[in-house]
Design an enzyme around this catalytic site. Structure first.
Site, PDB file in Angstrom:
ATOM      1  CD  GLU B 476      -2.929  -1.242   2.261  1.00  0.00           C
ATOM      2  OE1 GLU B 476      -2.464  -0.931   3.368  1.00  0.00           O
ATOM      3  OE2 GLU B 476      -4.084  -1.646   2.085  1.00  0.00           O
ATOM      4  CE  LYS B 576       0.874  -0.865   5.464  1.00  0.00           C
ATOM      5  NZ  LYS B 576      -0.533  -0.463   5.249  1.00  0.00           N
TER       6      LYS B 576
END
Lengths: 757, 757
Positions: B476, B576
């Site tokens: 993300e 991430k």
């Protein structure tokens, strides 16, 4: 003036956190902010309230004064150690609420669990000039060595009224990387609120903002040398937009503009302008006493501080809540407390405020008419508990019944109708003290006519006489009785006054007149017995009595309800407060001094004083009976309702009426001020340890100053004034001293000019 | 089985109160109750949650799992002193969550500030048999002399989700002067809740009930001799009536009947029947390891305890929230975590539960179709965050942007579409593991067809080839890219599987078939470079990279966002979690071992592991690359997401997916279990300090037991089983031991019958 006192605390006691948060609350009539500590404690209840900002959280819920998002709380971390007085050691501590300027100060030295000492100081005040402005300062000084100090604070919208949510977050922003702003709306969309906050910290500090879980915060961190200080100045602008007034305004820009303007002033300048407003208030209203007990002046200053803080002078659509703006108690509703216990103070110090408080009722006439119709009556039946709309807000049910396991219906809204006459009583008093014909011609006569109409429709005819059945008087331990003396006399007074003033204004139509005359002629007014005792109601004298000593010792706690059900209490001579004593206070002209004393003596052993309204009135009646010792005892016990030793005496807010009663007890009790029948009257009865008492007044628009000793009364007036002194009429111009002995030796009326009182 | 571990704490640390309240939470899939201490602490967040009990508190708010009224809290006063571990001295302390029976025990000795010692013990559990039943015991023994002990507890409905109120109090009662009952309803009226509670105390105690401010409590008080105990047993029956099911039932009587029934059993009998259910669970699912580090077995037992506690096996309309039933985090929403990280455990231990989790998606197809239409697509676009209705629940805005001061739109709901293919992947896995034709024929094919239709409508054509533009992969930190490798491969897999299974069931119409064939032929699947590295998306390889070491050291904290804006992070090689590594885990058949290793090596320095989903997957891929040391390091770090030293690791709830990943890492990583292409396959890669590992499985309806050492694999099957071991197919019946050396020296397929595994 002798120096204004302040309220101080030199110890930290977690048990009295909420009491002190109430007693030391900031307030300016628009906002009230509880004096919670910066750091959190489990049972510490934060609170910020805005006059008139009510909302109902659900169909099963009651309208309540919304506990607004918090700006007071600060999470303080000192070299990694969260600051809390429950850990480490508190080496010194002092909190002080300064009545002269409304500033709350805190100073302490804390030894952290890891052995470092820190000096922490904080200051805060709510501006008495800019009603939306709340300013805070925090200063932290490491005393043992350098330390990293982190403070997180902002706008915390997780506040609820014990779990009831009222506000939705409409917008949360940080402007110019500096100004936090939250915009909130009541869930019904009626009211909006903007809170804009800025925290100024020293240049060396690192800051960042977070918006999460209804909290908008600025975290500021810096490493500070030993002896240097970490300083934070937080200015908040809190603006309510009631009744949709915010819909067509850019309330965000408005908040930022005012915040920037206040920031331009800074804490000290804002405090100075606010202090000037406080000075004006004290000059116009302070009661000064020279007493052997310093507690007495303390109690009076405390009371007047809160009378200022609680009263929404800015908005005639708002009135004074039973807990002022200091807590969630009684849901922020308005009771008869306002007209009977609070309005008299304003009546003779700031009559314009008294007029506004009566306008609040006048604006709410539609709801009162509606309630009357709902119950099959005419005129105006004001709601027992009132908020902004004027609708009846009394919750349908009270706390659970411990014996039956069911909740009990609250009967007040159904039968506690004396409020209607209390409002009429306040209208008459207002006119008598002010001669404000403009008010009387419109709002005053409206209120008198409509309240009188209610009473005339409220009667039942029994063998030709009119009676009032199924009522509750001020004594709420006795429900659903017939011909409650307080109610019958006050209803009679209400109709009589309406008739008289409508005639005076030549606005009395024939139908009203004949109906009122019939009512006055036939309404049953119970009469005192041979000893002068008046029965509280038709059945009271037949009920058994019990020894109440142990409940009186715990007055205010309602401990009786742990031993007896409400239904059982109702069938005994057990009074929450004594209606007849109250009646002799309200309508002194109807009773002889002997009757007053007889009723005081008769009802006292039957009264628990579980109502905070009770003792002060007993004290005033005792003073009128010239029993100075009893008067002082009652008055002093009344001052302890909030200020006493009980660490939970006022957790959910100040007893607003009890603070009004502290002033009442002094001025109407000890000074013996009465407004009876349009005349100003003084009949002093000072406690033996009070050597002098003085206070300002406004009477018929004229400022007066009264100074009393045991032997003399000094009155200062600008123009000619007629008043009754020790029962005899005197007329003065300028400054006069009247000696008591002269009045009892036939020299009444003589006076001596002196210097400034 | 080796003995089940338990989770213990021998110190009191106020900083980790909320972490421990999460880790030690009680749960049975229906209810979850945070393991808060009896007494209150400022930052202690109480919590009780019921699967599927969602509500949206206002128009600006997000639907969330309601934090229900609390029954855990108890105010304890010992000779007038409020019991709190922040005051006095804690002389000894122990808390233990027993995984074998789900009971939480607490024992301590406290020296009160006034010098008296007290022993306090408490026990509690949520029944695994009677899902609505929560039982508590409290025992207090004064050790220094006689003492008056007061305990106040009941049902506290002041609970909110950080200030958001969801419930109205519909009725509060005390029945038979003994049974407290609160009935609550969500403000939209959709769901109701009854909580019925009874506190049994010794004969000598005085009790009374209070209902005030959304709290219904029983206060019990007794004076107890030194060495004697004050005992309180509290049984609560907590019943949710979802979707209006309570409207036509007498839910009050129902609650009382069940409460009385449970009271008839008593704490110990209720615990025994609940423990029996736990035993069944452990027998069917426990992973046992013989490891030099006791933490490893501890982590596995912890994970499986929570997998049981969080999973609503009773209701196919509910699924597993991202924090299970242990906290308010992620609003109780359901993410792809369920299908990818949690469902695999149930797939091979309780396939019926896996089927239910897929049914949840099938029931929610209408919402998914609606969302597809809303964005101009076909088929089913499942909501990124899902609650009960199947509507998109992702909040529109995330936390405030610290640089611009504005809140950022959450892009996940707009572009994180891989969830659609993840659901299809889980459907195929389910069918392959169970051969459940009944499910496949209805729910399974519906889901495959609708998800495939979505992808076929999602493409854009660029020079004749089909591409997927403007998507977000699992990583993300990289938003709005074209041809994200994870998404493209998974979309291809989704359509290919839909086509294959619809053909298999002869339910594939010509239009779908030709469209799918065209899609599969023309969808762009990015290819690995010469080193085997696959670019995460079209632009990834052109972006600059920075040294992430210091952020990796604080993995999970999102510390990068304090230094860089999201927009800046988006323009760098900052992950991430690594999409391509995840892809090689999901579709291992598409990549060679060399490619897996190359991508693991390439992406590792570019990955912060700020997602709790990241490390475990890296560990599994490392194990598949036969790098046991790295695999264990990743796995162990993954176990620390909740269990590690950070005192706030899981304040707002367990990382549900991370607990699933503990099981995944052990069984799919170290045991090398794969369900690839319908075949069961094992390729073990045990950590060097694990000497043995064993676990049960269900495969095609048949219970199996697997036991592994570094040298051998023992398999126990009831009937004939074909599986792939170390890359070679073997067929067994009964119990067999396979020795590793035989597979690498050509003796594959031989086995030895042994005694019970």
């Amino acid at each position: 003036m002798n120096t204004l006192t302040s309220l101080t605390r030199s110890h930290f006691d977690p048990h009295s956190l909420n009491k002190d948060a109430t007693l030391m609350a900031s307030g300016n009539g628009y906002l009230g902010i509880r004096a919670t500590l910066e750091e959190d404690y489990t049972h510490q209840t934060r609170g910020m309230f805005c006059a008139g900002f009510y909302h109902r959280a659900g169909e099963q819920e009651t309208t309540e004064l919304v506990n607004l998002p918090d700006v007071v709380g600060m999470q303080i971390t000192l070299d990694g150690e969260p600051f809390s007085l429950l850990s480490g050691t508190l080496l010194s501590s002092r909190r002080e609420l300064r009545y002269d300027c409304g500033e709350l100060r805190r100073e302490l030295v804390w030894l952290s669990p890891n052995g470092q000492r820190f000096a922490i100081e904080s200051r805060r005040f709510l501006s008495a000039r800019r009603l939306s402005c709340f300013a805070q300062q925090l200063s932290i000084t490491p005393l043992s060595g350098p330390a990293t100090i982190t403070v997180t604070t902002g706008i915390d919208a997780t506040q609820t009224n014990v779990g009831r949510q009222h506000l939705d977050e409409a917008q949360v922003r940080v402007f110019d990387r500096a100004h936090m702003q939250g915009i909130y709306a009541t869930q019904d969309g009626a009211h909006q609120l903007t809170i804009s906050s800025h925290c100024r910290v020293g240049d060396g500090a690192v800051t960042h903002f977070t918006a999460k879980n209804r909290r908008l915060t600025q975290c500021s961190s810096a490493t500070v040398e030993k002896g240097q200080s970490f300083n934070l100045e937080k200015i908040s602008w809190i603006a309510a937009w009631l009744d949709g007034s915010g819909q067509n305004n850019d309330i965000s820009a408005d908040g930022l503009r005012h915040l920037r303007d206040a920031l331009g002033q800074g804490y000290d300048a804002l405090l100075a302008e606010s202090a000037a407003s406080w000075t004006t208030f004290w000059t116009r209203s302070r009661v000064e006493v020279a007493s052997d007990s310093p507690d007495d002046q303390q109690a009076l200053d405390f009371a007047l501080y809160h009378l200022f803080a609680m009263t929404p002078c800015h908005d005639a659509r708002a009135s004074i809540a039973a807990k002022g703006l200091t807590g969630e108690g009684y849901k922020g509703h308005v009771f008869w407390d306002t007209e009977v216990f609070l309005l008299p103070f304003f009546l003779v110090t700031r009559p314009g405020v008294a007029r506004q408080l009566l306008r609040y009722r006048w604006y709410n006439l539609p709801g009162a008419r509606q309630k009357a119709i709902q119950y099959g009556y005419q005129g105006a039946l004001f709601p027992w508990e009132s908020a902004r709309s004027g609708d009846e807000e009394t919750p349908a049910f009270a706390a659970i019944n411990i014996r039956t396991g069911v909740r009990q219906r609250v009967a007040s809204a159904l039968a506690e109708h004396h409020l209607v006459a209390d409002i009429a009583w306040a209208v008459v008093n207002y006119y008598q003290a002010t001669q404000d014909g403009e008010f009387m011609a419109r709002e005053g006569l409206d209120l008198l006519r409509e309240t009188a109409l209610f009473w005339m429709s409220r009667t039942v005819e029994v063998n030709g006489r009119l009676e009032l059945h199924d009522v509750i008087g001020p004594d709420e331990y006795t429900e659903h009785v017939n011909n409650n003396a307080f109610t019958n006399y006050m209803a009679h007074y209400n109709v009589a006054q309406a008739l008289a003033w409508l005639r005076e204004w030549q606005l009395c139509d024939a139908a009203f007149e004949s109906r009122a005359e019939d009512f006055l002629a036939r309404l049953w007014l119970p009469q005192p017995d041979e000893q002068g005792v008046l029965a509280q109601d038709d059945t009271f004298m037949e009920k058994p009595s019990i020894d109440l000593t142990r409940y009186q010792a715990r007055a205010g706690s309602q401990a009786i309800l742990l031993d007896y059900s409400r239904a059982e209490v109702n069938e005994m001579q057990i009074l929450k407060q004594a209606d007849v004593v109250m009646l002799t206070y309200m309508l002194p002209g109807c009773f002889t001094p002997q009757q007053m004393a007889a009723n005081l003596a008769f009802y006292q052993p039957r009264t628990i004083h579980d109502s905070s309204l009770s003792k002060a009135i007993h004290g005033i009646v005792a003073a009128r009976c010239h029993d100075a010792a009893s008067a002082y005892r009652f008055w002093h016990e009344g001052t302890q309702i909030d200020l006493g030793d009980d660490p939970h005496s006022c957790d959910d807010g100040i007893h607003a009426a009890a603070t009004g009663a502290i002033w009442l007890g002094a001025v109407q009790g000890f000074a013996g001020l009465r407004l009876h029948d349009g005349a100003l009257s003084l009949d002093p009865c000072l406690p033996s340890h009070w050597h002098e008492m003085q206070f300002p007044l406004v009477w018929h628009g004229q400022p007066l100053r009264i100074r009393l000793t045991h032997d003399a009364v000094a009155v200062t007036a600008r123009s000619t004034l007629s008043l009754t002194l020790w029962g005899k009429q005197v007329v003065i111009t300028g400054q006069h001293i009247f000696y008591r002995r002269d009045f009892f030796t036939g020299k009444a009326g003589s006076g001596t000019t002196e210097g400034a009182a």
